[in-house]
Design an enzyme around this catalytic site. Structure first.
Site, PDB file in Angstrom:
ATOM      1  N   LYS A  56       4.789   1.154   6.404  1.00  0.00           N
ATOM      2  CA  LYS A  56       4.892   2.215   5.390  1.00  0.00           C
ATOM      3  C   LYS A  56       5.593   3.442   5.983  1.00  0.00           C
ATOM      4  CE  LYS A  56       0.854   0.541   2.864  1.00  0.00           C
ATOM      5  NZ  LYS A  56      -0.568   0.663   2.510  1.00  0.00           N
ATOM      6  N   GLN A  70      -5.755   3.850   4.386  1.00  0.00           N
ATOM      7  CA  GLN A  70      -5.569   2.401   4.463  1.00  0.00           C
ATOM      8  C   GLN A  70      -6.927   1.691   4.382  1.00  0.00           C
ATOM      9  OE1 GLN A  70      -2.584   0.994   4.358  1.00  0.00           O
ATOM     10  NE2 GLN A  70      -3.388  -1.089   4.444  1.00  0.00           N
ATOM     11  N   ASP A 113      -1.463   5.722  -3.971  1.00  0.00           N
ATOM     12  CA  ASP A 113      -1.911   4.327  -4.034  1.00  0.00           C
ATOM     13  C   ASP A 113      -2.300   3.947  -5.463  1.00  0.00           C
ATOM     14  OD1 ASP A 113      -1.858   2.688  -1.754  1.00  0.00           O
ATOM     15  OD2 ASP A 113      -3.531   3.765  -0.829  1.00  0.00           O
TER      16      ASP A 113
HETATM   17  N1  GUN Z   1      -5.082  -2.418   1.986  1.00  0.00           N
HETATM   18  C1  GUN Z   1      -4.477  -3.496   1.452  1.00  0.00           C
HETATM   19  N2  GUN Z   1      -3.570  -3.104   0.528  1.00  0.00           N
HETATM   20  C2  GUN Z   1      -3.606  -1.759   0.475  1.00  0.00           C
HETATM   21  C3  GUN Z   1      -2.889  -0.797  -0.283  1.00  0.00           C
HETATM   22  O1  GUN Z   1      -2.036  -1.090  -1.131  1.00  0.00           O
HETATM   23  N3  GUN Z   1      -3.218   0.505  -0.036  1.00  0.00           N
HETATM   24  C4  GUN Z   1      -4.174   0.856   0.875  1.00  0.00           C
HETATM   25  N4  GUN Z   1      -4.434   2.155   1.028  1.00  0.00           N
HETATM   26  N5  GUN Z   1      -4.857  -0.023   1.600  1.00  0.00           N
HETATM   27  C5  GUN Z   1      -4.570  -1.321   1.398  1.00  0.00           C
END
Ligand code: GUN
Length: 319
Positions: free
Chosen positions: A78, A122, A145
């Site tokens: 990311k 996350q 998100d």
């Molecule tokens: N863990 C797995 N997928 C995601 C996501 O799209 N965002 C976040 N913050 N954590 C995750």
């Protein structure tokens, strides 16, 4: 051809009839690599324009708690993608032992910082920290998100909001290939808050892509294979490697594989391999379109996040 050995697997060379009735002689790969690169270029151009007009670069802060290997990889990806489009970004890393209160206070400070446009924590988090409390602590305007109940509720009502990054990425992928979903039967397998549940809402919304008849299947569903066999679109998001087999897929179906499971692979440098929820080699010959893993939806999730962060920076979503 052993599809698993090619870096970007090509679907097999058999005739398929698409849900709109046309026939093609091979399944089209929903190529997240190509599509994400193209959308990244669009985002980068918008950032250059923003800065040329006296604005600043959008800024994302990612919070990583603990040492989960997969989470480390996702966050690194990311952040790398933020750099590729000209965003500022930062990672805040914390030990798994931090208290829930500490994390909530940290989020509160980021909420109040006008130089930060998007915040993500996350997942998964250590068990002693409530995902619900953390999700609700992020101000909806910075919730890139799209997990905050305000954003989820607004998504359900088709109001301006931040869409959850993975389902958003899936829609962008289908859109790129000009796939019209109106009137199709979509079976979503898996009802997680991150993917399955919001995907079921988005595919049923009065929008394009959307306007599907949706079945949301999950671990308690009876005759899951029977439901899948009726699907024009299958979204496989249950997190079980190679679960969707060829006899669960009708000819010409569109198959979107959301699974990303690390399985041990001593022959590789990293010691693991990424495997999707679909038995790609067996299923691809039956499909009109299919997304590979890796190289499919995973890359599009990051695009969903980047697009949300850009919209947050532009204050495009008003609550
Ligand atoms: N863990 C797995 N997928 C995601 C996501 O799209 N965002 C976040 N913050 N954590 C995750």
């Amino acid at each position: 051809m052993n599809l698993s050995q090619s870096p970007m697997p090509d679907a097999a060379n058999l005739p398929t009839t698409t849900p709109d009735g046309t026939t093609r002689d091979r399944a089209v790969l929903l190529d997240g690599k190509v599509v994400s690169a193209s959308i990244r270029e669009e985002i980068a151009a918008e950032v250059r324009e923003l800065i040329a007009n006296g604005g600043r670069a959008p800024k994302l802060v990612a919070i990583l708690v603990g040492n989960d290997g997969a989470s480390e990889t996702y966050v690194a990806s990311k952040i790398r993608n933020c750099g590729l489009v000209g965003f500022d970004s930062a990672v805040e890393r914390y030990d798994a032992s931090i208290s829930e209160q500490f994390l909530l206070e940290r989020i509160s400070l980021l909420n109040d910082d006008p130089g930060i446009d998007g915040i993500l924590v996350q997942l998964p988090l250590p068990k002693h920290i409530s995902v619900q409390k953390v999700t609700e602590a992020i101000r909806p305007e910075k919730d890139v998100d799209g997990f905050h109940p305000v954003n989820v509720g607004r998504m359900v009502q088709n109001l301006p909001c931040f869409l959850p990054a993975t389902p958003y990425g899936i829609l962008l992928l289908l859109q790129h290939y000009g796939i019209r979903t109106e009137g199709l039967h979509c079976v979503v397998v898996g009802r997680s808050n991150i993917v399955g549940m919001p995907a079921s809402i988005l595919f049923s919304r009065n929008a394009e892509p959307g306007n599907c008849t949706v079945t949301l299947a999950h671990s308690r569903t009876r005759d899951l294979a029977g439901h899948c066999r009726k699907a024009d679109i299958i979204v496989a998001a249950l997190g079980k490697p190679r679960f969707i087999k060829a006899d669960m897929v009708k000819d010409g179906a569109i198959v979107v594989d959301v699974g990303i499971t690390r399985v041990p692979a001593p022959e590789t440098k990293s010691g693991f391999r990424i495997v999707g929820d679909v038995d790609f080699e067996a299923v691809a010959p039956k499909c009109s379109y299919i997304s590979p893993v890796p190289g499919g939806v995973g890359l599009m999730t990051i695009i969903g996040l980047l697009k949300n962060t850009l919209r947050a920076a532009r204050k495009e979503v008003r609550f």
